[in-house]
Design a protein around this motif. Structure first.
Motif, PDB file in Angstrom:
ATOM      1  N   SER A 123     -11.455   0.925  -4.251  1.00 56.49           N
ATOM      2  CA  SER A 123     -11.161   0.010  -3.408  1.00 56.49           C
ATOM      3  C   SER A 123     -10.045   0.611  -2.435  1.00 56.49           C
ATOM      4  N   VAL A 124      -9.557   1.671  -2.759  1.00 55.31           N
ATOM      5  CA  VAL A 124      -8.380   2.206  -1.697  1.00 55.31           C
ATOM      6  C   VAL A 124      -9.141   3.095  -0.778  1.00 55.31           C
ATOM      7  N   VAL A 162       2.118   2.352  -3.486  1.00 52.00           N
ATOM      8  CA  VAL A 162       1.160   2.868  -4.127  1.00 52.00           C
ATOM      9  C   VAL A 162       0.658   4.166  -3.684  1.00 52.00           C
ATOM     10  N   LEU A 163       0.433   4.530  -2.246  1.00 54.38           N
ATOM     11  CA  LEU A 163      -0.099   5.687  -1.722  1.00 54.38           C
ATOM     12  C   LEU A 163       1.251   6.769  -1.473  1.00 54.38           C
ATOM     13  N   MET A 189     -10.254   0.028  -9.045  1.00 54.06           N
ATOM     14  CA  MET A 189      -9.169  -0.288  -8.222  1.00 54.06           C
ATOM     15  C   MET A 189      -9.148   1.026  -7.121  1.00 54.06           C
ATOM     16  N   PRO A 239     -11.345   3.009   1.522  1.00 56.32           N
ATOM     17  CA  PRO A 239     -11.484   2.530   2.770  1.00 56.32           C
ATOM     18  C   PRO A 239     -10.294   2.957   3.690  1.00 56.32           C
ATOM     19  N   VAL A 240      -8.982   2.900   3.043  1.00 53.64           N
ATOM     20  CA  VAL A 240      -7.834   3.426   3.625  1.00 53.64           C
ATOM     21  C   VAL A 240      -7.772   4.969   3.791  1.00 53.64           C
ATOM     22  N   VAL A 241      -8.069   5.462   2.796  1.00 59.55           N
ATOM     23  CA  VAL A 241      -8.032   7.150   2.565  1.00 59.55           C
ATOM     24  C   VAL A 241      -9.325   7.419   3.846  1.00 59.55           C
ATOM     25  N   ASP A 297      -8.910  11.678  -2.349  1.00 65.01           N
ATOM     26  CA  ASP A 297      -9.908  12.141  -1.479  1.00 65.01           C
ATOM     27  C   ASP A 297     -10.738  13.134  -2.453  1.00 65.01           C
ATOM     28  N   ALA A 347     -10.013   5.873   6.461  1.00 69.36           N
ATOM     29  CA  ALA A 347      -9.409   5.614   7.750  1.00 69.36           C
ATOM     30  C   ALA A 347      -8.522   6.743   8.244  1.00 69.36           C
ATOM     31  N   PHE A 377      -0.681   3.116 -11.668  1.00 71.21           N
ATOM     32  CA  PHE A 377      -0.834   2.134 -10.745  1.00 71.21           C
ATOM     33  C   PHE A 377      -2.292   1.528 -10.860  1.00 71.21           C
ATOM     34  N   GLY A 378      -3.159   2.359 -11.828  1.00 75.29           N
ATOM     35  CA  GLY A 378      -4.384   2.082 -12.159  1.00 75.29           C
ATOM     36  C   GLY A 378      -5.600   2.640 -11.034  1.00 75.29           C
ATOM     37  N   ILE A 379      -4.984   3.646 -10.267  1.00 75.31           N
ATOM     38  CA  ILE A 379      -5.845   4.442  -9.116  1.00 75.31           C
ATOM     39  C   ILE A 379      -6.857   5.371  -9.902  1.00 75.31           C
ATOM     40  N   THR A 388       0.784  -1.095   0.037  1.00 77.29           N
ATOM     41  CA  THR A 388       0.028  -0.042   0.062  1.00 77.29           C
ATOM     42  C   THR A 388       0.749   1.229   0.014  1.00 77.29           C
TER      43      THR A 388
END
Lengths: 121, 121
Positions: free
Chosen positions: B91-92, B20-21, B88, B94-96, B31, B98, B65-67, B17
DNA sequence: CGGCATCCGGCAAGATACTG
DNA sequence: CAGTATCTTGCCGGATGCCG
């Protein structure tokens, strides 16, 4: 998210978290401590790529933010130290967990993209 | 978590992660796009501290990265471009989320700690 | 073992200027 | 407006060596 030093604009919630978690190994370290790995040597063993000095630096930064606490056993020879998550540290776990979860789920995909990028260069 | 360039050991989910981030503004950018801010100028307006060049760089990395995906309106004058989250990318979130959530909840605390640190130095 | 001091290289990101 | 090209810099983190 670990990244470079953070935007000083702490209005945005994201930047606040960045401020605390930024550092190449902080999320890993937090996760490790949460799993019961408490001593610096053990942390280094768990994350070999991180030099002891760096682990130490990041631990102190996390300590400053009240994410971890240090416990020293003064009479122990050789010296023994343990780090624990504080309640504040526990409260960050959802973030770390989310990071770990996404990474685990998409590991193959990301590795694939990385390979493709490398072969181009 | 935005941080420095990442541990190449992609066995650990966290490092995946991070890979990618990582980038000072990536979580913010993701966001913002998720909130419907799609054009580079708008993104810059939303995140004034990030220079347009940097926003652009990070957008391209996220694209690799296909984000995010880029949509160009070739006939528009002045030129118009829009970025969207891919599945994709969604799908990230939830991380952002959080990250944002924890930061928002603990903003005052973190700001307080920062102030204390500054006044010491 | 834990941790501080020091030196140094790399690289992300800031600043500026310029094309289409 | 979108994006590139250059140049510069801040600073994190890697490497070593030493002390309690």
């Amino acid at each position: 998210m670990y990244e470079r030093k953070i935007p000083e604009d702490l209005d945005c919630g994201i930047n606040v978290t960045m401020k605390v978690l930024s550092g190449k190994w902080k999320p890993c370290i937090i996760d490790s401590i949460h799993r019961g790995i408490r001593r610096p040597v053990e942390l280094h063993a768990a994350i070999p790529a991180a030099a002891p000095r760096v682990i130490n630096m990041q631990l102190r930064e996390l300590e400053e933010f009240g994410i971890v606490t240090k416990k020293v056993y003064p009479d122990s020879v050789p010296l023994k130290v343990e780090y624990y998550l504080t309640p504040m540290g526990e409260s960050v776990m959802p973030v770390v967990t989310a990071i770990d979860k996404w990474g685990t789920a998409n590991k193959d995909y990301v590795v694939g993209v990385c390979r493709a990028m490398e072969s181009v260069e």
